[in-house]
Design an enzyme around this catalytic site. Structure first.
Site, PDB file in Angstrom:
ATOM      1  N   SER A 192      88.789  43.250  47.357  1.00  0.00           N
ATOM      2  CA  SER A 192      88.178  43.260  46.024  1.00  0.00           C
ATOM      3  C   SER A 192      89.184  43.482  44.896  1.00  0.00           C
ATOM      4  O   SER A 192      88.967  43.024  43.773  1.00  0.00           O
ATOM      5  CB  SER A 192      87.109  44.353  45.952  1.00  0.00           C
ATOM      6  OG  SER A 192      86.045  44.046  46.825  1.00  0.00           O
ATOM      7  N   THR A 193      90.288  44.194  45.178  1.00  0.00           N
ATOM      8  CA  THR A 193      91.210  44.541  44.091  1.00  0.00           C
ATOM      9  C   THR A 193      91.655  43.303  43.312  1.00  0.00           C
ATOM     10  O   THR A 193      91.649  43.285  42.081  1.00  0.00           O
ATOM     11  CB  THR A 193      92.440  45.292  44.653  1.00  0.00           C
ATOM     12  OG1 THR A 193      92.000  46.550  45.156  1.00  0.00           O
ATOM     13  CG2 THR A 193      93.496  45.515  43.587  1.00  0.00           C
ATOM     14  N   TRP A 214      90.259  40.697  42.622  1.00  0.00           N
ATOM     15  CA  TRP A 214      89.231  40.072  41.785  1.00  0.00           C
ATOM     16  C   TRP A 214      88.925  40.885  40.545  1.00  0.00           C
ATOM     17  O   TRP A 214      88.154  40.439  39.687  1.00  0.00           O
ATOM     18  CB  TRP A 214      87.950  39.860  42.602  1.00  0.00           C
ATOM     19  CG  TRP A 214      88.179  38.902  43.734  1.00  0.00           C
ATOM     20  CD1 TRP A 214      88.441  39.221  45.035  1.00  0.00           C
ATOM     21  CD2 TRP A 214      88.213  37.474  43.663  1.00  0.00           C
ATOM     22  NE1 TRP A 214      88.627  38.086  45.776  1.00  0.00           N
ATOM     23  CE2 TRP A 214      88.496  36.998  44.954  1.00  0.00           C
ATOM     24  CE3 TRP A 214      88.037  36.551  42.631  1.00  0.00           C
ATOM     25  CZ2 TRP A 214      88.609  35.648  45.259  1.00  0.00           C
ATOM     26  CZ3 TRP A 214      88.140  35.210  42.920  1.00  0.00           C
ATOM     27  CH2 TRP A 214      88.422  34.772  44.228  1.00  0.00           C
ATOM     28  N   GLY A 218      88.538  43.307  34.391  1.00  0.00           N
ATOM     29  CA  GLY A 218      88.622  44.158  33.201  1.00  0.00           C
ATOM     30  C   GLY A 218      89.868  44.991  33.170  1.00  0.00           C
ATOM     31  O   GLY A 218      90.670  44.910  32.242  1.00  0.00           O
ATOM     32  N   GLY A 219      90.074  45.809  34.206  1.00  0.00           N
ATOM     33  CA  GLY A 219      91.299  46.576  34.241  1.00  0.00           C
ATOM     34  C   GLY A 219      91.143  47.945  34.828  1.00  0.00           C
ATOM     35  O   GLY A 219      90.289  48.185  35.675  1.00  0.00           O
ATOM     36  N   GLU A 230      85.360  48.789  27.374  1.00  0.00           N
ATOM     37  CA  GLU A 230      84.261  48.206  28.150  1.00  0.00           C
ATOM     38  C   GLU A 230      83.053  49.123  28.015  1.00  0.00           C
ATOM     39  O   GLU A 230      83.118  50.169  27.364  1.00  0.00           O
ATOM     40  CB  GLU A 230      84.669  48.048  29.624  1.00  0.00           C
ATOM     41  CG  GLU A 230      85.737  46.989  29.829  1.00  0.00           C
ATOM     42  CD  GLU A 230      86.131  46.800  31.287  1.00  0.00           C
ATOM     43  OE1 GLU A 230      85.742  47.618  32.134  1.00  0.00           O
ATOM     44  OE2 GLU A 230      86.844  45.831  31.571  1.00  0.00           O
ATOM     45  N   ASP A 246      82.295  47.337  56.607  1.00  0.00           N
ATOM     46  CA  ASP A 246      82.794  47.667  57.949  1.00  0.00           C
ATOM     47  C   ASP A 246      83.242  49.126  58.063  1.00  0.00           C
ATOM     48  O   ASP A 246      82.924  49.809  59.029  1.00  0.00           O
ATOM     49  CB  ASP A 246      83.979  46.757  58.324  1.00  0.00           C
ATOM     50  CG  ASP A 246      83.643  45.292  58.141  1.00  0.00           C
ATOM     51  OD1 ASP A 246      82.558  44.872  58.566  1.00  0.00           O
ATOM     52  OD2 ASP A 246      84.466  44.572  57.557  1.00  0.00           O
ATOM     53  N   HIS A 259      76.495  44.449  38.373  1.00  0.00           N
ATOM     54  CA  HIS A 259      77.208  44.080  37.149  1.00  0.00           C
ATOM     55  C   HIS A 259      76.277  43.223  36.308  1.00  0.00           C
ATOM     56  O   HIS A 259      75.638  42.309  36.828  1.00  0.00           O
ATOM     57  CB  HIS A 259      78.483  43.302  37.487  1.00  0.00           C
ATOM     58  CG  HIS A 259      79.429  43.207  36.326  1.00  0.00           C
ATOM     59  ND1 HIS A 259      79.192  42.389  35.247  1.00  0.00           N
ATOM     60  CD2 HIS A 259      80.594  43.849  36.076  1.00  0.00           C
ATOM     61  CE1 HIS A 259      80.188  42.538  34.379  1.00  0.00           C
ATOM     62  NE2 HIS A 259      81.051  43.419  34.857  1.00  0.00           N
ATOM     63  N   ARG A 311      76.708  50.310  32.074  1.00  0.00           N
ATOM     64  CA  ARG A 311      76.371  49.112  32.842  1.00  0.00           C
ATOM     65  C   ARG A 311      74.933  49.093  33.350  1.00  0.00           C
ATOM     66  O   ARG A 311      74.282  48.053  33.352  1.00  0.00           O
ATOM     67  CB  ARG A 311      77.341  49.074  34.022  1.00  0.00           C
ATOM     68  CG  ARG A 311      77.422  47.804  34.715  1.00  0.00           C
ATOM     69  CD  ARG A 311      78.629  47.815  35.610  1.00  0.00           C
ATOM     70  NE  ARG A 311      79.843  47.522  34.883  1.00  0.00           N
ATOM     71  CZ  ARG A 311      81.039  47.480  35.442  1.00  0.00           C
ATOM     72  NH1 ARG A 311      81.181  47.746  36.720  1.00  0.00           N
ATOM     73  NH2 ARG A 311      82.098  47.191  34.721  1.00  0.00           N
ATOM     74  N   HIS A 371      77.747  44.564  42.540  1.00  0.00           N
ATOM     75  CA  HIS A 371      79.149  44.622  42.131  1.00  0.00           C
ATOM     76  C   HIS A 371      79.924  45.754  42.797  1.00  0.00           C
ATOM     77  O   HIS A 371      81.074  45.576  43.180  1.00  0.00           O
ATOM     78  CB  HIS A 371      79.190  44.802  40.614  1.00  0.00           C
ATOM     79  CG  HIS A 371      80.557  44.792  40.021  1.00  0.00           C
ATOM     80  ND1 HIS A 371      81.418  43.729  40.150  1.00  0.00           N
ATOM     81  CD2 HIS A 371      81.213  45.718  39.275  1.00  0.00           C
ATOM     82  CE1 HIS A 371      82.551  43.990  39.516  1.00  0.00           C
ATOM     83  NE2 HIS A 371      82.458  45.192  38.994  1.00  0.00           N
ATOM     84  N   GLU A 429      86.673  52.220  47.318  1.00  0.00           N
ATOM     85  CA  GLU A 429      85.232  51.953  47.262  1.00  0.00           C
ATOM     86  C   GLU A 429      84.499  52.431  48.512  1.00  0.00           C
ATOM     87  O   GLU A 429      83.321  52.783  48.452  1.00  0.00           O
ATOM     88  CB  GLU A 429      84.972  50.456  47.032  1.00  0.00           C
ATOM     89  CG  GLU A 429      83.506  50.175  46.747  1.00  0.00           C
ATOM     90  CD  GLU A 429      83.225  48.750  46.319  1.00  0.00           C
ATOM     91  OE1 GLU A 429      84.175  47.970  46.144  1.00  0.00           O
ATOM     92  OE2 GLU A 429      82.031  48.418  46.151  1.00  0.00           O
ATOM     93  N   ARG A 447      78.847  53.972  38.090  1.00  0.00           N
ATOM     94  CA  ARG A 447      80.286  54.036  37.797  1.00  0.00           C
ATOM     95  C   ARG A 447      80.597  53.546  36.389  1.00  0.00           C
ATOM     96  O   ARG A 447      80.089  52.519  35.941  1.00  0.00           O
ATOM     97  CB  ARG A 447      81.042  53.158  38.801  1.00  0.00           C
ATOM     98  CG  ARG A 447      82.525  53.116  38.580  1.00  0.00           C
ATOM     99  CD  ARG A 447      83.182  52.278  39.648  1.00  0.00           C
ATOM    100  NE  ARG A 447      82.705  50.915  39.634  1.00  0.00           N
ATOM    101  CZ  ARG A 447      83.256  49.926  38.944  1.00  0.00           C
ATOM    102  NH1 ARG A 447      84.314  50.162  38.183  1.00  0.00           N
ATOM    103  NH2 ARG A 447      82.772  48.715  39.006  1.00  0.00           N
TER     104      ARG A 447
HETATM  105  C1  SIN Z   1      84.598  44.015  34.537  1.00  0.00           C
HETATM  106  O1  SIN Z   1      85.675  43.527  34.243  1.00  0.00           O
HETATM  107  O2  SIN Z   1      83.581  43.901  33.875  1.00  0.00           O
HETATM  108  C2  SIN Z   1      84.510  44.797  35.789  1.00  0.00           C
HETATM  109  C3  SIN Z   1      85.220  46.050  35.631  1.00  0.00           C
HETATM  110  C4  SIN Z   1      84.711  47.041  36.598  1.00  0.00           C
HETATM  111  O3  SIN Z   1      83.836  46.741  37.400  1.00  0.00           O
HETATM  112  O4  SIN Z   1      85.153  48.177  36.536  1.00  0.00           O
END
Ligand code: SIN
Length: 579
Positions: A70-71, A73, A76-77, A142, A247, A268, A317, A378, A402, A413
């Site tokens: 996942s990292t 992908w 945002g940051g 964000e 897993d 998300h 979120r 997400h 995660e 989160r």
């Molecule tokens: C996003 O870029 O919206 C995702 C960032 C995140 O899930 O922390």
């Protein structure tokens, strides 16, 4: 404690006996930011391997190639109080508010206090974050953040850049060995599961490799660090990659570890909606797009978030995902719209090159078109319960990233806290693990009942979870979902293999998720019960823990005081020193 007995779960995965054995002091399962940070830090802390050591100090095993998790992908940051006027205290307050009263306050304090140094370390390692024209680190905002504190790279390719830098560092570390295409099956334990003192003796793997390590084998080791990521593939549509099949979560449960807060799955708000037939991993449209000024519109072209929350489109979120879902239900539609046209071509190209490219590949041009968006699974805020140092209750088993539940995310989160959590808590594991590393344990006879769920049950399982345990939940739907999973568990099983092992893990975590979501009779953060629409601190502030006893899930309700940001701010919590 209650028993959730609709489905009997395997005590271990049915698998052929190991055909090969290898050795390492520590096995790190997973190769995202959490796994590779743990590997690098442990490599530094453990020092060179003695001449007579049977294997490397650190062995990283990963299910696909190193950067398939996942990292890479993450768009945002990574959040940290690095900007002028910001402080860990403000980051803490935003994290606690998003977490809806369910965060572990000491863990949050560790996250926000140690976060800035951890990000600086990532920079020193060679991660190229974006900078403003004046040379300062470029920070954006964000949902749920009251400050610009999200560091990003390549515009919206933050995870890919972090992954690149970490992989380069791992390749340069002589004592870290890597095995790719390796699915961790189960832990080898030196006693009966659940007995106090029963600890890690090794881990079994299935490797799709060549030569000596092909097929099912065993790694004898002194400790395992689980960093295997999330469980997004439990749902039909997710922003998670295909490898995210829970897993590590299922493996830990089978080994006697506790799972915590599985019901808090974050949806998300803005997955790029590609039509009802689009399944599996779906493109993400980062919250940072709203951070730059894009706004959500309903089917009639009206602003969605105005008047819903003081932060409007940048509300936490869960608030945005719920508002979108509510309006979709009212409209009878399967998506709403994100309007970022006014950002202009230059901003799209500079800040969001990945999203721009992907959208255009699907025939949508965000510079001139509205983006169709809908919520999708997400992030798992819960996971394997760990203490402040990443320890599970099983001696020798640690968890980070995660797959773990440190308690920093609570019920929801805060955006961009996940990469930071992996970074900070893997550093913490590397502080304590070397001093706790015991001798080599001998695997005991494994008396856990083996089992397997048919690989072809996967799509039906995902459909059940999407319908019954998605953004909106209700007791009736959750009960129907549990019954459907119990029926799927009975389907005839084919031979052991990756499809059946993954589906068994999916069914295990899905059953746990449903058990916890059923039990939590309130609405909190990302857990939205239509039949219990209010947050109920009198009965539900605290965690829900799951354990597996003789194939049956048990649910424990752990009561704690709700985490009020103002009260927490007044406390002093010592962090940084290992016990
Ligand atoms: C996003 O870029 O919206 C995702 C960032 C995140 O899930 O922390």
């Amino acid at each position: 404690m209650t028993t959730h007995d609709s489905t009997r779960l395997p005590g271990r995965l049915s698998a052929p006996a190991p055909g090969w054995t290898t050795y390492a002091d520590v096995v790190v399962v997973g190769s995202g930011i959490a796994g590779l940070t743990a590997a690098l830090r442990l490599h530094a802390a453990l020092g060179p391997r003695p001449d007579d050591a049977p294997g490397p100090r650190v062995l990283v095993v990963t299910k696909d190639v190193l950067d398939a998790g996942s990292t890479r992908w993450a768009q945002g940051g990574i959040a940290a109080a690095l900007g002028p006027g910001d402080s860990p205290a403000q980051h803490e307050a935003d994290t606690l508010t998003a977490g809806a009263g369910a965060c572990d306050t000491d863990a949050v304090r560790a996250l926000v206090v140690e976060g800035p140094d951890a990000v600086r370390e990532l920079i020193a390692l060679g991660t190229n974050f974006d900078h403003d024209p004046d040379g300062a680190l470029s920070l954006t905002r964000e949902g749920g953040h009251h400050r610009d504190r999200i560091a990003h790279a390549g515009g919206d390719a933050t995870g890919a850049e972090i992954s690149r830098a970490l992989i380069a560092a791992v390749h340069a570390a002589p004592e870290i060995e890597v095995v790719e295409h390796a699915l961790a099956l189960d832990l080898l334990l030196d006693g009966p599961v659940g007995d106090p003192g029963t600890g890690v003796a090794g881990v079994t793997l299935h490797v799709m490799g060549e030569g000596q390590r092909d097929g099912v084998g065993a790694v004898a080791c002194r400790a395992v660090v689980l960093a295997s990521g999330g469980l997004g593939q439990v749902f039909s549509r997710t922003t998670n990659p295909a490898v995210a099949t829970g897993d590590g979560t299922a493996l830990a449960l089978r080994a006697g570890a506790r799972l915590r807060d599985l019901e808090f799955v974050q949806f998300h708000p803005t997955m790029l909606h590609l039509g009802a037939g689009a399944l599996g991993q779906q493109p993400l449209v980062s919250e940072a797009v709203r951070g730059e000024g894009a706004v959500l519109l309903d089917g009639a072209g009206r602003r969605l978030m105005t008047g819903v929350h003081p932060l409007a489109d940048l509300a936490p979120r869960d608030v945005v995902a719920k508002a979108i879902t509510r309006r979709m239900v009212e409209e009878g539609s399967d998506h709403l719209w994100l309007d970022g046209r006014h950002l202009g071509a230059e901003t799209w190209e500079r800040r969001f090159p990945t999203i721009l490219r992907v959208a255009r590949e699907h025939g949508i041009d965000p510079v001139s078109d509205l983006l169709p968006v809908a919520p999708a699974c997400h992030y798992a805020s819960g996971g394997v319960a760990v203490d402040l140092w990443g320890r599970t209750g099983v001696p020798g088993l640690y968890a980070t990233g995660e797959v773990a539940c440190t308690g920093v995310h609570g019920a929801n989160r805060l955006a961009s806290n996940s990469l930071l959590e992996g970074l900070v808590f893997s550093r913490r594991i590397a502080q304590v693990l070397p001093t706790e590393l015991g001798g080599w344990r001998t695997p005991a006879e494994d008396r856990r009942s083996p089992g397997l769920v048919a690989g072809q049950a996967r799509a039906a399982l995902q459909a059940v979870m999407t319908q019954r345990a998605g953004v909106l939940r209700h007791a009736d739907g959750l009960a129907a979902g549990a019954a459907a999973l119990a029926a799927l568990a009975q389907e005839p099983t084919e031979e052991p293999g990756v499809p059946a092992w993954e589906t068994t893990n999916l069914l295990t975590v899905a059953t746990g998720l449903l058990a916890a979501a059923t039990r939590r009779e309130e609405t909190r953060g990302s857990h939205w019960r239509e039949d219990h629409p209010d947050r109920d601190d009198d009965h539900w502030s605290g965690h829900l823990d799951l354990t597996l006893v003789d194939g049956v899930l048990e649910v424990d309700v752990l009561r704690t005081a709700p985490t009020d940001p103002a009260a927490v701010a007044a406390r002093t919590v010592p962090t940084g020193a290992a016990p």
